[in-house]
Design a protein around this motif. Structure first.
Motif, PDB file in Angstrom:
ATOM      1  N   GLY A  76       3.240   8.443   2.024  1.00  0.00           N
ATOM      2  CA  GLY A  76       4.359   7.578   2.363  1.00  0.00           C
ATOM      3  C   GLY A  76       4.120   6.709   3.582  1.00  0.00           C
ATOM      4  O   GLY A  76       4.888   5.771   3.835  1.00  0.00           O
ATOM      5  N   LEU A  77       3.066   6.987   4.336  1.00  0.00           N
ATOM      6  CA  LEU A  77       2.727   6.152   5.486  1.00  0.00           C
ATOM      7  C   LEU A  77       2.144   4.807   5.058  1.00  0.00           C
ATOM      8  O   LEU A  77       2.137   3.855   5.849  1.00  0.00           O
ATOM      9  N   PHE A  78       1.662   4.731   3.819  1.00  0.00           N
ATOM     10  CA  PHE A  78       0.908   3.565   3.361  1.00  0.00           C
ATOM     11  C   PHE A  78       1.782   2.605   2.556  1.00  0.00           C
ATOM     12  O   PHE A  78       2.739   3.014   1.904  1.00  0.00           O
ATOM     13  N   GLN A  79       1.402   1.333   2.576  1.00  0.00           N
ATOM     14  CA  GLN A  79       2.095   0.337   1.768  1.00  0.00           C
ATOM     15  C   GLN A  79       1.868   0.575   0.279  1.00  0.00           C
ATOM     16  O   GLN A  79       2.715   0.243  -0.551  1.00  0.00           O
ATOM     17  N   VAL A 110      -1.654   3.980  10.656  1.00  0.00           N
ATOM     18  CA  VAL A 110      -1.471   3.230   9.415  1.00  0.00           C
ATOM     19  C   VAL A 110      -0.506   2.066   9.627  1.00  0.00           C
ATOM     20  O   VAL A 110      -0.806   0.913   9.274  1.00  0.00           O
ATOM     21  N   SER A 111       0.642   2.342  10.216  1.00  0.00           N
ATOM     22  CA  SER A 111       1.598   1.259  10.469  1.00  0.00           C
ATOM     23  C   SER A 111       1.093   0.320  11.557  1.00  0.00           C
ATOM     24  O   SER A 111       1.418  -0.873  11.561  1.00  0.00           O
ATOM     25  N   GLY A 112       0.274   0.842  12.471  1.00  0.00           N
ATOM     26  CA  GLY A 112      -0.318  -0.019  13.486  1.00  0.00           C
ATOM     27  C   GLY A 112      -1.252  -1.051  12.883  1.00  0.00           C
ATOM     28  O   GLY A 112      -1.255  -2.225  13.283  1.00  0.00           O
ATOM     29  N   LEU A 113      -2.047  -0.627  11.902  1.00  0.00           N
ATOM     30  CA  LEU A 113      -2.935  -1.574  11.224  1.00  0.00           C
ATOM     31  C   LEU A 113      -2.149  -2.513  10.315  1.00  0.00           C
ATOM     32  O   LEU A 113      -2.506  -3.688  10.171  1.00  0.00           O
ATOM     33  N   ALA A 114      -1.077  -2.015   9.716  1.00  0.00           N
ATOM     34  CA  ALA A 114      -0.221  -2.900   8.918  1.00  0.00           C
ATOM     35  C   ALA A 114       0.364  -4.000   9.791  1.00  0.00           C
ATOM     36  O   ALA A 114       0.422  -5.173   9.391  1.00  0.00           O
ATOM     37  N   ALA A 115       0.777  -3.637  11.002  1.00  0.00           N
ATOM     38  CA  ALA A 115       1.326  -4.629  11.925  1.00  0.00           C
ATOM     39  C   ALA A 115       0.271  -5.641  12.352  1.00  0.00           C
ATOM     40  O   ALA A 115       0.603  -6.773  12.729  1.00  0.00           O
ATOM     41  N   ALA A 116      -1.005  -5.238  12.279  1.00  0.00           N
ATOM     42  CA  ALA A 116      -2.107  -6.144  12.617  1.00  0.00           C
ATOM     43  C   ALA A 116      -2.546  -6.979  11.417  1.00  0.00           C
ATOM     44  O   ALA A 116      -3.545  -7.702  11.498  1.00  0.00           O
ATOM     45  N   GLY A 117      -1.817  -6.869  10.303  1.00  0.00           N
ATOM     46  CA  GLY A 117      -2.085  -7.717   9.147  1.00  0.00           C
ATOM     47  C   GLY A 117      -2.866  -7.076   8.025  1.00  0.00           C
ATOM     48  O   GLY A 117      -3.245  -7.754   7.065  1.00  0.00           O
ATOM     49  N   VAL A 120      -3.845   1.098   2.062  1.00  0.00           N
ATOM     50  CA  VAL A 120      -3.936   1.695   0.732  1.00  0.00           C
ATOM     51  C   VAL A 120      -4.466   3.119   0.848  1.00  0.00           C
ATOM     52  O   VAL A 120      -5.481   3.365   1.506  1.00  0.00           O
ATOM     53  N   CYS A 121      -3.796   4.042   0.190  1.00  0.00           N
ATOM     54  CA  CYS A 121      -4.197   5.447   0.137  1.00  0.00           C
ATOM     55  C   CYS A 121      -4.591   5.801  -1.292  1.00  0.00           C
ATOM     56  O   CYS A 121      -3.835   5.545  -2.232  1.00  0.00           O
ATOM     57  N   VAL A 122      -5.774   6.384  -1.454  1.00  0.00           N
ATOM     58  CA  VAL A 122      -6.173   6.981  -2.729  1.00  0.00           C
ATOM     59  C   VAL A 122      -6.336   8.473  -2.454  1.00  0.00           C
ATOM     60  O   VAL A 122      -7.320   8.912  -1.859  1.00  0.00           O
ATOM     61  N   GLY A 123      -5.329   9.241  -2.838  1.00  0.00           N
ATOM     62  CA  GLY A 123      -5.263  10.647  -2.477  1.00  0.00           C
ATOM     63  C   GLY A 123      -6.086  11.539  -3.385  1.00  0.00           C
ATOM     64  O   GLY A 123      -6.488  11.144  -4.484  1.00  0.00           O
ATOM     65  N   GLY A 124      -6.308  12.761  -2.899  1.00  0.00           N
ATOM     66  CA  GLY A 124      -7.077  13.732  -3.658  1.00  0.00           C
ATOM     67  C   GLY A 124      -6.371  15.068  -3.786  1.00  0.00           C
ATOM     68  O   GLY A 124      -5.897  15.429  -4.857  1.00  0.00           O
ATOM     69  N   VAL A 125      -6.276  15.813  -2.686  1.00  0.00           N
ATOM     70  CA  VAL A 125      -5.679  17.153  -2.751  1.00  0.00           C
ATOM     71  C   VAL A 125      -4.156  17.042  -2.837  1.00  0.00           C
ATOM     72  O   VAL A 125      -3.573  15.964  -2.740  1.00  0.00           O
ATOM     73  N   GLY A 126      -3.510  18.198  -3.002  1.00  0.00           N
ATOM     74  CA  GLY A 126      -2.090  18.222  -3.316  1.00  0.00           C
ATOM     75  C   GLY A 126      -1.168  17.604  -2.291  1.00  0.00           C
ATOM     76  O   GLY A 126      -0.063  17.168  -2.638  1.00  0.00           O
ATOM     77  N   PHE A 127      -1.579  17.556  -1.032  1.00  0.00           N
ATOM     78  CA  PHE A 127      -0.724  16.953  -0.009  1.00  0.00           C
ATOM     79  C   PHE A 127      -0.573  15.444  -0.182  1.00  0.00           C
ATOM     80  O   PHE A 127       0.180  14.810   0.558  1.00  0.00           O
ATOM     81  N   PHE A 128      -1.266  14.870  -1.159  1.00  0.00           N
ATOM     82  CA  PHE A 128      -1.163  13.434  -1.433  1.00  0.00           C
ATOM     83  C   PHE A 128      -0.616  13.149  -2.828  1.00  0.00           C
ATOM     84  O   PHE A 128      -0.650  12.005  -3.284  1.00  0.00           O
ATOM     85  N   ASN A 129      -0.097  14.176  -3.518  1.00  0.00           N
ATOM     86  CA  ASN A 129       0.240  13.988  -4.930  1.00  0.00           C
ATOM     87  C   ASN A 129       1.617  13.385  -5.179  1.00  0.00           C
ATOM     88  O   ASN A 129       1.957  13.086  -6.330  1.00  0.00           O
ATOM     89  N   ARG A 130       2.442  13.239  -4.152  1.00  0.00           N
ATOM     90  CA  ARG A 130       3.768  12.611  -4.266  1.00  0.00           C
ATOM     91  C   ARG A 130       4.651  13.297  -5.313  1.00  0.00           C
ATOM     92  O   ARG A 130       5.543  12.671  -5.882  1.00  0.00           O
TER      93      ARG A 130
END
Length: 276
Positions: A138-141, A107-114, A118-128
């Motif tokens: 948290g890996l995503f902008q 994720v940060s590698g692609l961010a560094a490439a410009g 974006v994350c659109v989460g579903g299950v609980g491990f993405f609910n913040r």
């Protein structure tokens, strides 16, 4: 499955990574063969899923590996060159066509490439909703999660797609996008996707299949949004399977064929091809 040169893809294409959380390989293969997931099958190379082994047996572990560049591995002897890899001395699966990044994760590698990530989460491990549920998003902008995206909503995938359409519509045309969507609809509970099923009867292999049919009915909208601005490279896979009484096992986070074997595909979408 032909391996693209990811160094030609990154920086030119938008990228969609779609994890169909807990989708079993055998169910995915059966539904494709029976013509029950026509919109997905239309995009699968040869109309078929590739059989792969999951990098983890539950969502958190598997996605940590995926975001480190370790996608599900072909279920046959290797070595198998990877699409993405962190710069790592001695790697035997980094090839000429591998996109190599000098950051801890893809994720940060692609961010560094410009890329806008974006994350659109579903299950609980993405609910913040706590420290653990904040690690992966948290890996995503930019990260999105609502109760209506989660496992208890019968309309979760439609709600996720609506958010994707909103996000894509607000991006500047020239901005490259790395979009990750974790689809919760296959995960338990999924009984409500099968007409006539009841909460009391619970989840079964058949309700799991019905959930995949539900996803297929709407996935054209997601593909259209992801490829609406330019050519899009798409990865669709399960992060792990799940057991429904197989050899006495139920659920996942365990070592069983129904859990470690997953469906996988990657392909390109052109705007004119991604019809709703």
């Amino acid at each position: 499955m032909p391996e693209p040169d990811m160094n030609a893809v990154v920086g030119d294409h938008d990228i969609l990574l779609l994890t169909l959380d807990t989708l079993r390989h055998d169910v995915a293969v059966e539904l494709a063969a029976e013509g029950r997931i026509p919109h997905l099958a239309r995009q699968l190379p040869g109309g078929r899923w590739e059989k792969r082994h999951a990098p983890g047996s539950f969502t958190y572990a598997s996605h940590q590996a995926i975001f480190a560049g370790f996608l599900p591995t072909p279920a046959e002897p290797g070595p198998h060159p990877r699409l993405f890899a962190a710069s790592f001395a001695g790697s035997e699966t980094t090839a000429e066509g591998t996109f190599v990044y000098d950051t801890p994760d893809l994720v940060s590698g692609l961010a560094a490439a410009g890329y806008r990530t974006v994350c659109v989460g579903g299950v609980g491990f993405f609910n913040r909703r706590g420290p653990l549920g904040s690690v992966l998003p948290g890996l995503f902008q930019e990260a999105h999660w609502e109760e209506e995206f989660g496992v208890t909503s019968p309309h979760s995938f439609e709600n996720q797609i609506a958010r994707v359409e909103q996000v894509v519509g607000q991006l500047p045309t020239e901005q490259r996008l790395f979009l990750f969507v974790n689809v919760s609809a296959l995960h338990q509970p999924n009984w409500f996707h099968l007409p006539g099923a009841t909460r009391e009867a619970g989840d079964t292999r058949e309700t799991h299949a019905a959930a995949l049919e539900y996803v297929d009915r709407h996935i054209g909208r997601l593909f259209a949004a992801a490829s609406s601005r330019r050519r899009c490279f798409v990865i669709v896979c399960s992060d792990h399977g799940t057991a429904y009484g197989d050899d006495g096992y139920t659920g996942h986070r365990l070592g069983h064929e129904s859990v470690w074997t997953v469906p996988y595909a990657h392909f390109f979408l052109d705007p004119a091809e991604a019809v709703r």
